[in-house]
Write an enzyme that holds these catalytic residues in place. Structure first.
Site, short mmCIF file in Angstrom:
data_model
loop_
_atom_site.label_atom_id
_atom_site.label_comp_id
_atom_site.label_asym_id
_atom_site.label_seq_id
_atom_site.Cartn_x
_atom_site.Cartn_y
_atom_site.Cartn_z
N ASN A 15 1.14 -9.90 -5.39
CA ASN A 15 0.71 -8.71 -6.15
C ASN A 15 1.87 -8.29 -7.04
OD1 ASN A 15 -0.08 -6.20 -7.03
ND2 ASN A 15 -0.07 -5.24 -4.99
N LYS A 56 1.88 -6.01 -9.20
CA LYS A 56 1.86 -4.57 -9.52
C LYS A 56 2.10 -4.39 -11.03
CE LYS A 56 3.11 -3.63 -4.81
NZ LYS A 56 3.71 -2.73 -3.84
N HIS A 69 -5.79 -0.92 -2.60
CA HIS A 69 -4.35 -0.90 -2.30
C HIS A 69 -3.91 0.54 -2.09
CE1 HIS A 69 -0.04 -1.29 -2.79
NE2 HIS A 69 -0.18 -2.58 -2.55
N GLU A 71 -1.46 2.09 -3.12
CA GLU A 71 -1.00 2.75 -4.34
C GLU A 71 -2.17 3.23 -5.18
OE1 GLU A 71 1.67 -0.38 -5.63
OE2 GLU A 71 2.93 0.04 -3.89
N GLU A 92 -1.77 -3.38 5.32
CA GLU A 92 -0.51 -3.01 4.68
C GLU A 92 -0.11 -1.61 5.12
OE1 GLU A 92 0.21 -5.49 0.91
OE2 GLU A 92 -0.88 -3.71 0.33
N GLY A 106 7.35 -2.02 0.03
CA GLY A 106 8.49 -1.83 -0.86
C GLY A 106 9.69 -1.15 -0.22
N SER A 149 6.74 -5.62 2.65
CA SER A 149 8.10 -6.16 2.81
C SER A 149 8.14 -7.56 3.42
CB SER A 149 8.96 -5.18 3.62
OG SER A 149 9.09 -3.95 2.92
P1 PGA Z 1 5.98 -5.37 -0.95
O1 PGA Z 1 4.51 -4.90 -1.43
O2 PGA Z 1 5.86 -6.80 -0.55
O3 PGA Z 1 6.84 -5.19 -2.18
O4 PGA Z 1 6.37 -4.49 0.17
C1 PGA Z 1 3.37 -5.34 -0.77
C2 PGA Z 1 2.13 -4.78 -1.44
O5 PGA Z 1 2.13 -3.61 -1.83
O6 PGA Z 1 1.12 -5.49 -1.59
#
Ligand code: PGA
Length: 247
Positions: free
Chosen positions: A11, A13, A95, A97, A165, A171, A210
């Site tokens: 992803n 983003k 997601h 976010e 997640e 992140g 992560s």
């Molecule tokens: P990350 O994000 O691997 O940077 O923690 C995962 C995600 O939001 O899909």
């Protein structure tokens, strides 16, 4: 039931310009001997160019979100049909976010899943608890509720996956323990079987938050982990390949 083929999805983003397609090409070039399914989900602006760049390779291309509607006066929104038209075959939906930053409820996510099916896209539906919810002992209840509310019955008979997640792991460099991941994935499996019967036993349940080359093997070999949804570590081919090779 045999374990589903793992899916490792990246992803990007809101990252990536045309020059970043070299990283995508690098991923495709490093897949010999890999049996997992591999996908990259760039920003909407790059879906068509990435699809062209990866044509004929094993890497699938996906969107990161879509609108539930097919077309119309919705300035700035992107329909599932448009992602498909641009070459996507998958789409990430729900997601955290999007849920937190754009007010997406389970019902909104379920409508977007229906849109993805209408357009012929394979949905990756995200669920996960916040740190407060985990501390309050609500992680399993929250995630189970999100699975029930975000996965419409129309998914029966279609390919899709669920991504667990934990919001606090995205992140941040923090990850749950393997036992915590397995506990939540088992709860998701139970909810999937409740909703879709035996078919729910074959749905890949990805872990996200992560994931990096150094922790991927342990996570990917945990019980009921059927792949990974990778953010930051999917931006560089070498890192992403390190995760893919751990599957
Ligand atoms: P990350 O994000 O691997 O940077 O923690 C995962 C995600 O939001 O899909």
């Amino acid at each position: 039931m045999p374990a589903p083929t793992p899916l490792i999805a990246g992803n990007w983003k809101m990252n990536g310009l045309v020059a970043s397609l070299d990283e995508a090409r690098g991923v495709a070039a490093g897949l010999s001997g890999v049996t997992a399914r591999v996908a990259l989900c760039p920003p909407a602006t790059l879906v068509e160019r990435m699809s062209r760049a990866l044509a004929g390779t094993a890497v699938l291309v996906g969107g990161q979100d879509c609108d539930a509607r097919e077309s119309g006066a919705y300035t700035g929104d992107v329909a599932a049909e448009m992602l498909f038209d641009a070459g996507a075959t998958m789409v990430i939906l729900g997601h955290s976010e999007r849920r937190a930053g754009h007010g997406e409820t389970d019902a909104v996510v379920a409508d977007k899943v229906r849109a993805a099916l209408r357009a012929g896209l394979e949905p990756i539906v995200c669920v996960g608890e916040t740190l407060d919810e985990r501390r309050a002992g609500q992680a399993l209840a929250i995630v189970t509720e999100q699975v029930r509310g975000s996965l419409p019955p129309e998914l029966a008979g279609h390919a899709f996956s669920v991504a667990y997640e934990p919001v606090w792991a995205i992140g941040t460099g923090l990850t749950p323990t393997i036992a915590e991941i397995e506990e939540v994935h088992q709860a998701i499996r139970t909810a999937l079987m409740g909703a879709f019967g035996g078919e729910g036993g074959g749905v890949p349940i990805l872990y996200g938050g992560s994931v990096k080359p150094t922790n991927a093997a342990e996570i990917l070999h945990a019980a009921e982990v059927g792949g990974a949804l990778v953010g930051g570590a999917s931006l560089k081919a070498a890192d992403f390949l390190g995760i893919i090779r751990a599957a």
